[in-house]
Write a protein that holds these residues in place. Structure first.
Motif, PDB file in Angstrom:
ATOM      1  N   ASP A   1      44.088  43.051  46.540  1.00  0.00           N
ATOM      2  CA  ASP A   1      43.842  44.440  46.164  1.00  0.00           C
ATOM      3  C   ASP A   1      43.595  44.548  44.666  1.00  0.00           C
ATOM      4  O   ASP A   1      42.643  45.196  44.228  1.00  0.00           O
ATOM      5  CB  ASP A   1      45.055  45.266  46.570  1.00  0.00           C
ATOM      6  N   TYR A   2      44.430  43.904  43.898  1.00  0.00           N
ATOM      7  CA  TYR A   2      44.227  43.909  42.454  1.00  0.00           C
ATOM      8  C   TYR A   2      42.844  43.368  42.127  1.00  0.00           C
ATOM      9  O   TYR A   2      42.135  43.906  41.271  1.00  0.00           O
ATOM     10  CB  TYR A   2      45.256  43.022  41.753  1.00  0.00           C
ATOM     11  N   GLY A   3      42.497  42.299  42.803  1.00  0.00           N
ATOM     12  CA  GLY A   3      41.202  41.690  42.571  1.00  0.00           C
ATOM     13  C   GLY A   3      40.087  42.705  42.787  1.00  0.00           C
ATOM     14  O   GLY A   3      39.150  42.807  41.987  1.00  0.00           O
ATOM     15  N   ILE A   4      40.211  43.462  43.846  1.00  0.00           N
ATOM     16  CA  ILE A   4      39.188  44.468  44.134  1.00  0.00           C
ATOM     17  C   ILE A   4      39.159  45.530  43.051  1.00  0.00           C
ATOM     18  O   ILE A   4      38.096  45.926  42.576  1.00  0.00           O
ATOM     19  CB  ILE A   4      39.442  45.099  45.521  1.00  0.00           C
TER      20      ILE A   4
ATOM     21  N   ALA B   1      31.426  53.359  43.440  1.00  0.00           N
ATOM     22  CA  ALA B   1      30.927  54.729  43.396  1.00  0.00           C
ATOM     23  C   ALA B   1      31.958  55.677  43.972  1.00  0.00           C
ATOM     24  O   ALA B   1      32.118  56.809  43.531  1.00  0.00           O
ATOM     25  CB  ALA B   1      29.634  54.827  44.191  1.00  0.00           C
ATOM     26  N   ASP B   2      32.661  55.178  44.926  1.00  0.00           N
ATOM     27  CA  ASP B   2      33.573  56.037  45.649  1.00  0.00           C
ATOM     28  C   ASP B   2      34.979  56.101  45.089  1.00  0.00           C
ATOM     29  O   ASP B   2      35.730  57.019  45.365  1.00  0.00           O
ATOM     30  CB  ASP B   2      33.659  55.537  47.073  1.00  0.00           C
ATOM     31  N   MET B   3      35.318  55.118  44.306  1.00  0.00           N
ATOM     32  CA  MET B   3      36.700  55.041  43.860  1.00  0.00           C
ATOM     33  C   MET B   3      36.903  55.627  42.476  1.00  0.00           C
ATOM     34  O   MET B   3      36.238  55.224  41.535  1.00  0.00           O
ATOM     35  CB  MET B   3      37.126  53.578  43.868  1.00  0.00           C
ATOM     36  N   PRO B   4      37.794  56.581  42.344  1.00  0.00           N
ATOM     37  CA  PRO B   4      38.041  57.155  41.031  1.00  0.00           C
ATOM     38  C   PRO B   4      38.461  56.046  40.097  1.00  0.00           C
ATOM     39  O   PRO B   4      39.252  55.189  40.462  1.00  0.00           O
ATOM     40  CB  PRO B   4      39.184  58.127  41.269  1.00  0.00           C
ATOM     41  N   PRO B   5      37.958  56.060  38.887  1.00  0.00           N
ATOM     42  CA  PRO B   5      38.344  55.021  37.936  1.00  0.00           C
ATOM     43  C   PRO B   5      39.844  55.129  37.752  1.00  0.00           C
ATOM     44  O   PRO B   5      40.405  56.189  37.973  1.00  0.00           O
ATOM     45  CB  PRO B   5      37.628  55.416  36.649  1.00  0.00           C
ATOM     46  N   HIS B   6      40.468  54.034  37.413  1.00  0.00           N
ATOM     47  CA  HIS B   6      41.851  54.085  37.026  1.00  0.00           C
ATOM     48  C   HIS B   6      42.840  53.783  38.114  1.00  0.00           C
ATOM     49  O   HIS B   6      44.013  53.559  37.848  1.00  0.00           O
ATOM     50  CB  HIS B   6      42.212  55.415  36.397  1.00  0.00           C
ATOM     51  N   HIS B   7      42.417  53.835  39.349  1.00  0.00           N
ATOM     52  CA  HIS B   7      43.339  53.444  40.387  1.00  0.00           C
ATOM     53  C   HIS B   7      43.690  52.002  40.127  1.00  0.00           C
ATOM     54  O   HIS B   7      42.832  51.187  39.864  1.00  0.00           O
ATOM     55  CB  HIS B   7      42.667  53.550  41.750  1.00  0.00           C
ATOM     56  N   GLN B   8      44.953  51.692  40.198  1.00  0.00           N
ATOM     57  CA  GLN B   8      45.302  50.305  39.972  1.00  0.00           C
ATOM     58  C   GLN B   8      45.613  49.642  41.293  1.00  0.00           C
ATOM     59  O   GLN B   8      45.915  48.477  41.375  1.00  0.00           O
ATOM     60  CB  GLN B   8      46.470  50.160  39.000  1.00  0.00           C
ATOM     61  N   SER B   9      45.533  50.418  42.325  1.00  0.00           N
ATOM     62  CA  SER B   9      45.715  49.838  43.650  1.00  0.00           C
ATOM     63  C   SER B   9      44.949  50.679  44.651  1.00  0.00           C
ATOM     64  O   SER B   9      44.767  51.867  44.478  1.00  0.00           O
ATOM     65  CB  SER B   9      47.188  49.842  44.005  1.00  0.00           C
TER      66      SER B   9
ATOM     67  N   VAL C   1      46.642  39.980  35.885  1.00  0.00           N
ATOM     68  CA  VAL C   1      45.213  40.202  35.692  1.00  0.00           C
ATOM     69  C   VAL C   1      44.526  38.879  35.386  1.00  0.00           C
ATOM     70  O   VAL C   1      43.490  38.537  35.975  1.00  0.00           O
ATOM     71  CB  VAL C   1      44.980  41.197  34.538  1.00  0.00           C
ATOM     72  N   SER C   2      45.148  38.151  34.503  1.00  0.00           N
ATOM     73  CA  SER C   2      44.591  36.877  34.098  1.00  0.00           C
ATOM     74  C   SER C   2      44.426  35.955  35.306  1.00  0.00           C
ATOM     75  O   SER C   2      43.376  35.342  35.517  1.00  0.00           O
ATOM     76  CB  SER C   2      45.537  36.266  33.075  1.00  0.00           C
ATOM     77  N   LYS C   3      45.472  35.888  36.093  1.00  0.00           N
ATOM     78  CA  LYS C   3      45.415  35.046  37.280  1.00  0.00           C
ATOM     79  C   LYS C   3      44.284  35.447  38.223  1.00  0.00           C
ATOM     80  O   LYS C   3      43.523  34.611  38.694  1.00  0.00           O
ATOM     81  CB  LYS C   3      46.745  35.152  38.015  1.00  0.00           C
ATOM     82  N   MET C   4      44.188  36.731  38.470  1.00  0.00           N
ATOM     83  CA  MET C   4      43.167  37.187  39.397  1.00  0.00           C
ATOM     84  C   MET C   4      41.760  36.980  38.852  1.00  0.00           C
ATOM     85  O   MET C   4      40.849  36.620  39.587  1.00  0.00           O
ATOM     86  CB  MET C   4      43.388  38.658  39.750  1.00  0.00           C
ATOM     87  N   LEU C   5      41.590  37.209  37.576  1.00  0.00           N
ATOM     88  CA  LEU C   5      40.271  37.010  36.989  1.00  0.00           C
ATOM     89  C   LEU C   5      39.858  35.555  37.138  1.00  0.00           C
ATOM     90  O   LEU C   5      38.703  35.250  37.441  1.00  0.00           O
ATOM     91  CB  LEU C   5      40.285  37.426  35.510  1.00  0.00           C
ATOM     92  N   LYS C   6      40.821  34.671  36.956  1.00  0.00           N
ATOM     93  CA  LYS C   6      40.509  33.255  37.133  1.00  0.00           C
ATOM     94  C   LYS C   6      40.054  32.986  38.561  1.00  0.00           C
ATOM     95  O   LYS C   6      39.059  32.298  38.790  1.00  0.00           O
ATOM     96  CB  LYS C   6      41.746  32.411  36.804  1.00  0.00           C
ATOM     97  N   SER C   7      40.791  33.546  39.520  1.00  0.00           N
ATOM     98  CA  SER C   7      40.396  33.357  40.921  1.00  0.00           C
ATOM     99  C   SER C   7      38.989  33.881  41.180  1.00  0.00           C
ATOM    100  O   SER C   7      38.171  33.223  41.810  1.00  0.00           O
ATOM    101  CB  SER C   7      41.364  34.089  41.850  1.00  0.00           C
ATOM    102  N   LEU C   8      38.756  35.073  40.671  1.00  0.00           N
ATOM    103  CA  LEU C   8      37.450  35.686  40.893  1.00  0.00           C
ATOM    104  C   LEU C   8      36.340  34.866  40.249  1.00  0.00           C
ATOM    105  O   LEU C   8      35.242  34.757  40.794  1.00  0.00           O
ATOM    106  CB  LEU C   8      37.445  37.116  40.356  1.00  0.00           C
ATOM    107  N   ALA C   9      36.673  34.287  39.108  1.00  0.00           N
ATOM    108  CA  ALA C   9      35.668  33.474  38.429  1.00  0.00           C
ATOM    109  C   ALA C   9      35.405  32.206  39.221  1.00  0.00           C
ATOM    110  O   ALA C   9      34.253  31.810  39.418  1.00  0.00           O
ATOM    111  CB  ALA C   9      36.132  33.136  37.018  1.00  0.00           C
ATOM    112  N   SER C  10      36.476  31.591  39.713  1.00  0.00           N
ATOM    113  CA  SER C  10      36.235  30.337  40.414  1.00  0.00           C
ATOM    114  C   SER C  10      35.589  30.590  41.770  1.00  0.00           C
ATOM    115  O   SER C  10      35.055  29.672  42.390  1.00  0.00           O
ATOM    116  CB  SER C  10      37.522  29.519  40.524  1.00  0.00           C
ATOM    117  N   ALA C  11      35.612  31.834  42.209  1.00  0.00           N
ATOM    118  CA  ALA C  11      34.919  32.177  43.450  1.00  0.00           C
ATOM    119  C   ALA C  11      33.500  32.625  43.141  1.00  0.00           C
ATOM    120  O   ALA C  11      32.762  33.062  44.021  1.00  0.00           O
ATOM    121  CB  ALA C  11      35.674  33.281  44.184  1.00  0.00           C
ATOM    122  N   ASP C  12      33.152  32.550  41.884  1.00  0.00           N
ATOM    123  CA  ASP C  12      31.804  32.923  41.443  1.00  0.00           C
ATOM    124  C   ASP C  12      31.481  34.391  41.625  1.00  0.00           C
ATOM    125  O   ASP C  12      30.318  34.761  41.778  1.00  0.00           O
ATOM    126  CB  ASP C  12      30.742  32.080  42.162  1.00  0.00           C
TER     127      ASP C  12
END
Lengths: 146, 146
Positions: free
Chosen positions: B9-12, B133-141, B43-54
């Motif tokens: 979810d955080y990743g999304i 487009a649909d998600m209000p900015p700022h939701h953290q989950s 955040v750092s962890k997830m960004l790494k995952s997202l990066a390694s998933a291209d």
DNA sequence: AACATATCGGACCAAATCAGTCCTGTAAAT
DNA sequence: ATTTACAGGACTGATTTGGTCCGATATGTT
């Protein structure tokens, strides 16, 4: 993701087993355990859950046991999964402060809603009868909503 | 069931945040943590995952950071979820002895296949752009594939 | 009545998974 | 060199899951 728990899987296997017996045969937990080759305590636990979810009808005492509460055609996979692991919902919004300020238009939060609805629909469209017809008897697991 | 993990979810949320910035802006883990109000290590962890998933492209060193690897329109929810929690499959058959004897006609194990395919399809049809487009900015989950 | 058979409804525990942190290394810019 | 950031793990605590067990209750049999 979309992982179904092992227990839920067992529950499905048990239901399929019931569905594959013609007529409303009553089976005890012990018999089911033997038939599925799953440990009795587990089978017992799951049968209880299924009964309290009204997917199985139970009868106590000697000569007691369980039987399908309804025709296999009238039971959807959605129902089974919901009974065993709660509502099938993909996303729920939980903003910073715990209260969703957009709650009003949030109910229509489109993309996730679309996804949820689609999953819900397909799961509703498949009946226990279909599973039973398709699944070779004796499988003790079908597992892994991954 | 169909529960998405908190991390996914955080990743999304992070991806949505990127998608909401116009242009391929590069953002650091720290900036993302501040923007989403999530703990930096996470955040750092997830960004790494997202990066390694291209899904994200990363750049090291000072002036480094992350940016979307592709246009938000070209990233599907299916991809994101698969990248973060493995294949989206609902059922797999695992008979008593560990080897599926029906393996041949098993690939067409109809009802589950149907379900899997349907879920996969809907998840593939929704893009990151639509989420953003649909998600209000700022939701953290946005959480909880329940 | 007593007994045997079953379900009912919990508590309970161990194991696995998940969420989150932290640390060491490496790449890039100044 | 030094600083800024990502890369890639190891590691830990908390939660969830899988599985067991027990006492209570219901029902049929002797």
């Amino acid at each position: 993701m979309l992982r179904i728990s092992k227990l839920t899987d067992y529950g499905i296997v048990l239901l399929v087993h019931f569905a594959q017996r013609t007529g409303g045969t009553t089976l005890t937990a012990r018999e089911m355990a033997e038939a599925t080759e799953l440990p009795l305590p587990v089978v017992s636990k799951m049968l209880k859950s299924l009964a309290s979810a009204d997917l199985l009808a139970s009868q106590r005492g000697s000569r007691g046991g369980y039987q399908l509460a309804r025709e296999p055609e009238a039971v959807s996979v959605a129902e089974i999964i919901e009974a065993l692991e709660g509502p099938i919902v993909l996303m729920e919004c939980v903003p910073d402060d715990g209260v969703c300020e957009q709650a009003s238009h949030c109910g229509l939060r489109t993309p996730w809603q679309r996804i949820n609805r689609a999953i819900q629909t397909t799961l509703t469209q498949v009946s226990l009868a279909e599973l039973a017809a398709d699944m070779p008897p004796h499988h003790q697991s079908t597992l892994a909503i991954a």
